[in-house]
Write a protein that holds these residues in place. Sequence first.
Motif, short mmCIF file in Angstrom:
data_model
loop_
_atom_site.label_atom_id
_atom_site.label_comp_id
_atom_site.label_asym_id
_atom_site.label_seq_id
_atom_site.Cartn_x
_atom_site.Cartn_y
_atom_site.Cartn_z
N GLU A 167 -101.98 80.23 -69.70
CA GLU A 167 -102.04 80.34 -71.16
C GLU A 167 -103.27 81.14 -71.58
O GLU A 167 -104.18 80.64 -72.27
CB GLU A 167 -102.04 78.94 -71.79
N VAL A 168 -103.29 82.40 -71.17
CA VAL A 168 -104.42 83.28 -71.48
C VAL A 168 -103.93 84.57 -72.15
O VAL A 168 -102.76 84.94 -72.05
CB VAL A 168 -105.22 83.65 -70.22
N THR A 169 -104.86 85.23 -72.81
CA THR A 169 -104.59 86.52 -73.42
C THR A 169 -104.93 87.63 -72.43
O THR A 169 -105.55 87.39 -71.38
CB THR A 169 -105.46 86.70 -74.68
N VAL A 170 -104.56 88.85 -72.79
CA VAL A 170 -104.93 89.99 -71.95
C VAL A 170 -106.44 90.09 -71.84
O VAL A 170 -106.99 90.36 -70.76
CB VAL A 170 -104.34 91.30 -72.53
N GLU A 171 -107.13 89.88 -72.95
CA GLU A 171 -108.60 89.98 -72.95
C GLU A 171 -109.23 88.97 -71.99
O GLU A 171 -110.17 89.30 -71.25
CB GLU A 171 -109.14 89.78 -74.38
N GLU A 172 -108.71 87.75 -72.01
CA GLU A 172 -109.24 86.73 -71.09
C GLU A 172 -108.91 87.08 -69.64
O GLU A 172 -109.75 86.88 -68.74
CB GLU A 172 -108.66 85.36 -71.46
N ASN A 187 -97.95 81.57 -68.36
CA ASN A 187 -97.93 81.49 -69.82
C ASN A 187 -96.56 81.05 -70.32
O ASN A 187 -95.55 81.23 -69.62
CB ASN A 187 -98.25 82.85 -70.45
N TYR A 189 -93.23 81.53 -71.85
CA TYR A 189 -92.41 82.74 -71.97
C TYR A 189 -90.98 82.39 -71.59
O TYR A 189 -90.74 81.75 -70.57
CB TYR A 189 -92.94 83.84 -71.04
N LYS A 195 -94.13 85.91 -77.10
CA LYS A 195 -95.36 86.41 -77.72
C LYS A 195 -96.33 87.00 -76.70
O LYS A 195 -97.28 87.68 -77.08
CB LYS A 195 -96.05 85.30 -78.51
N TYR A 196 -96.09 86.74 -75.41
CA TYR A 196 -97.00 87.23 -74.38
C TYR A 196 -96.45 88.46 -73.65
O TYR A 196 -96.75 88.67 -72.47
CB TYR A 196 -97.32 86.13 -73.38
N ASP A 198 -97.43 91.42 -73.96
CA ASP A 198 -98.56 92.26 -73.54
C ASP A 198 -99.19 91.75 -72.25
O ASP A 198 -99.61 92.54 -71.40
CB ASP A 198 -99.61 92.38 -74.65
N VAL A 199 -99.21 90.42 -72.08
CA VAL A 199 -99.75 89.86 -70.85
C VAL A 199 -98.83 90.18 -69.67
O VAL A 199 -99.29 90.57 -68.59
CB VAL A 199 -99.95 88.34 -70.98
#
Length: 289
Positions: A167-172, A187, A189, A195-196, A198-199
């Motif tokens: 459960e992280v963002t691309v930035e993390e 994550n 999905y 919503k992920y 991009d990840v």
Amino acid sequence: MSSPSDRSAVASGTFTIGGDLPVYRLGYGAMQLTGPGVWGEPADRDEAIRVLRRAVELGVTFIDTADAYGPYVNEKLIAEALHPYADDVVIATKGANTRPSPEEWIPNGRPEYLRQCVEGSLQRLNLDRIDLYQLHRVDPTVPFAEQVGALAQLRQEGKIRHVGLSEVTVEELVEAQRHVPIVSVQNLYNLAERKYEDVLEHCEREGIAFIPWFPLATGQLARPGSILAEAADRHEATPAQLALAWLLHRSPVILPIPGTSKVAHLEDSVAAATISLTDDEVAQLSALS
């Protein structure tokens, strides 16, 4: 790896986690083997054991768990059912999510607690090293670099083979990669919730496994007469099976981990690996959300 069979995870193809852990892409998520609310012992312990053993018989080589499931119950069940583990079976677990009560999931990413989590999982799973250890949730009260750094240190000590995140963002994810190689991301999905994206795209570029949790959710997409329901009928499958097949076709780095506490449901989920979708069907299903 296990021998192919008609109703087998083998049909899902392979992915090599971290460059040295080949698994069949359709795995098994063990969370539902605990009691209601992911708390306590399973209602039917014998069936839980049968599910885990049947998963391996069906070719599943990737099993996901966490110390928070139970808590601790899930990891003990896996060891009871499957230890000594087959050479090709990869047990992935997670830590840093505490369970003070059935209703609470509270992150704790303090380095000393992460070390305690890893030591406990090693003992419960009866392992000398955990092949894939995932940070269950990022703790917003602890610097992220300290959380990832603790796992990097445990990896250096040989207690963890590979590190993953959940459960992280691309930035993390990019930040974590500065401290330790990240081989997986888990994550939320599924066909109805994306919503992920991009990840997932970042994982594709980097060759990182993307493990979608809650993979069987279809919601309103499965209503009678919908594209999903019609496609399921064409394939003589259920909407849930089509949702799994779509995940397998969506990206070669996706490792779905459907979970269940019943052998019959497990067999239905694994059968999804044999469903072949056309490019048009994948596109039509992708356009639903």
